[in-house]
Design a protein around this motif. Sequence first.
Motif, mmCIF file in Angstrom:
data_model
loop_
_atom_site.group_PDB
_atom_site.id
_atom_site.type_symbol
_atom_site.label_atom_id
_atom_site.label_comp_id
_atom_site.label_asym_id
_atom_site.label_seq_id
_atom_site.Cartn_x
_atom_site.Cartn_y
_atom_site.Cartn_z
ATOM 1 N N THR A 42 -29.525 45.786 -8.049
ATOM 2 C CA THR A 42 -29.438 47.124 -7.465
ATOM 3 C C THR A 42 -30.639 47.984 -7.846
ATOM 4 N N THR A 43 -31.167 47.802 -9.057
ATOM 5 C CA THR A 43 -32.368 48.534 -9.460
ATOM 6 C C THR A 43 -33.560 48.136 -8.593
ATOM 7 N N THR A 44 -33.686 46.842 -8.306
ATOM 8 C CA THR A 44 -34.759 46.385 -7.419
ATOM 9 C C THR A 44 -34.613 46.998 -6.034
ATOM 10 N N PHE A 45 -33.384 47.051 -5.548
ATOM 11 C CA PHE A 45 -33.133 47.664 -4.240
ATOM 12 C C PHE A 45 -33.472 49.159 -4.257
ATOM 13 N N SER A 48 -37.204 49.660 -4.281
ATOM 14 C CA SER A 48 -37.755 49.332 -2.965
ATOM 15 C C SER A 48 -37.564 50.492 -2.000
ATOM 16 N N CYS A 49 -36.355 51.057 -1.988
ATOM 17 C CA CYS A 49 -36.102 52.218 -1.121
ATOM 18 C C CYS A 49 -36.940 53.418 -1.549
ATOM 19 N N MET A 50 -37.175 53.547 -2.866
ATOM 20 C CA MET A 50 -37.954 54.671 -3.369
ATOM 21 C C MET A 50 -39.395 54.599 -2.874
ATOM 22 N N LEU A 383 -32.494 36.387 -4.810
ATOM 23 C CA LEU A 383 -32.594 37.339 -3.704
ATOM 24 C C LEU A 383 -33.256 38.639 -4.152
ATOM 25 N N ALA A 384 -32.987 39.061 -5.384
ATOM 26 C CA ALA A 384 -33.658 40.250 -5.915
ATOM 27 C C ALA A 384 -35.162 40.016 -6.015
ATOM 28 N N GLN A 385 -35.556 38.804 -6.416
ATOM 29 C CA GLN A 385 -36.980 38.471 -6.493
ATOM 30 C C GLN A 385 -37.639 38.538 -5.119
ATOM 31 N N VAL A 386 -36.983 37.925 -4.137
ATOM 32 C CA VAL A 386 -37.528 37.942 -2.775
ATOM 33 C C VAL A 386 -37.562 39.369 -2.231
ATOM 34 N N MET A 387 -36.509 40.146 -2.518
ATOM 35 C CA MET A 387 -36.450 41.515 -2.019
ATOM 36 C C MET A 387 -37.587 42.359 -2.572
ATOM 37 N N GLY A 388 -37.856 42.247 -3.881
ATOM 38 C CA GLY A 388 -38.947 43.010 -4.472
ATOM 39 C C GLY A 388 -40.285 42.662 -3.854
#
Length: 457
Positions: A42-45, A48-50, A383-388
Amino acid sequence: MLQGFSVVFSLIFIFCGGWIFFMKTLFRDYEVHENFVLAVFTTTFALSCMMFELIIFEIIGFLDLNFRFVVWNFVLICMLILVVVVIPYLIGYSFLSNFRFVRREFVRPLSVLLWLGFLYLFWKVGDPFPVLNSKHSLRLLSMEQGISRIGIIGVTVMALLSGFGAVNYPYTSMTMFMRPVQPTDIQSVERKLIQYTDMIVLKRKRIALVERNRRTSALSEASTGLWGKLRSVAGNSLRSGDDVSGLLEEIKGLEELSRQLFLELVDLQAMKERNEWSKTFKGKYFNCLGYFFSAYCVWKIFISTINIIFDRVGRIDPVTKGIHIAVHWMSIDIDVTFWSQHVSFFLIGAIVLTSIRGFILTLTKFFYAIASSKSSNIILLALAQVMGMYFVSSVLLMRMNMPLEYRQIITQVLGDLQFSFYHRWFDVIFLISAISSIVTLYLLHKQAPTSEKLNSF
């Protein structure tokens, strides 16, 4: 002080909203063993939004310029720490913890070794590519090094997904690519599937009968002596008439045919539902949208080819360029600066919303397809890695869609990078992905069974 509070409140709000959303939707059917893992995701998400939020702040001029620069650096440094250090280490730790033969005291040292291996590969990724402008950026711990390598991986993933999506969406939404399915086609496959199933049952009954006669003959031979031997001769004649091995081979072939018929029946039912859906208002809307995306796909393939052949990279953002063309050719007297700012704001907003929505939908489908209660932590971290990497790369590419005056702070924060390289690399991977998808979907479409093929089963 008020600016800092607004940024912190925004980050906390996104974090809490993401936590609630993912717990209620994505992970509701799976056990996430560690809340720390979900917190990292959630922190990565939220970060990313920030980044996207800061881009919008840049266009509308919200927050002080120096403060925005500080926030940009803070967000990117936190993202680098997560993507390069925290998440890879946790993936290795979670992976080793699932092995029972690895002793608990060895898990952390081995996780550190796996992380060092990842760090070496992560560093070597950037060696073949001209990602930096100058030699003074070769410091190991510089932000340029981290962002440059994240950009290579992220842009590759984005281009692959974009190329496949640009081709697959028209194929799945347009009626011209849908096979007509008649009720008689489905009924024919169902009858043949029932017929093959009955044949398998009958042959298994014959095998069971032969096995029972064998056991009866063996018991009779053991209990009655000579008379049992005479009965065993009769049993041998029965076995010679019913070859068990031959029956097993026939059953194997029938089961394979039944499996193919069952898969074809599922495809026919899905195609029938698609045909019915295409007749609705929503289906007709998406069919029209498919024509638009088909034109976009053709144009994107053409322009990517031109960019690759002539080594061409746009210097002016599309909005400003379009307004200048309108002013020059249509003799429209408008304020280019004013309208480029407002149109850029809405364009970037649309890109941000579609990027986040599209990635979350893809992430959800992927997680549902492969996740289990045992592997959910590892998959969540991956998935967090890919998302970042994906969203950092989105900022790299989105920079080109912004007017020059709004790019400056992003250019300063991201460092001494070869931004033109990432756009060329995106074009190359997009072209490969799109052409491969076209060839693959064409072959699958040609091999799809028709009514004549179904009758040949």
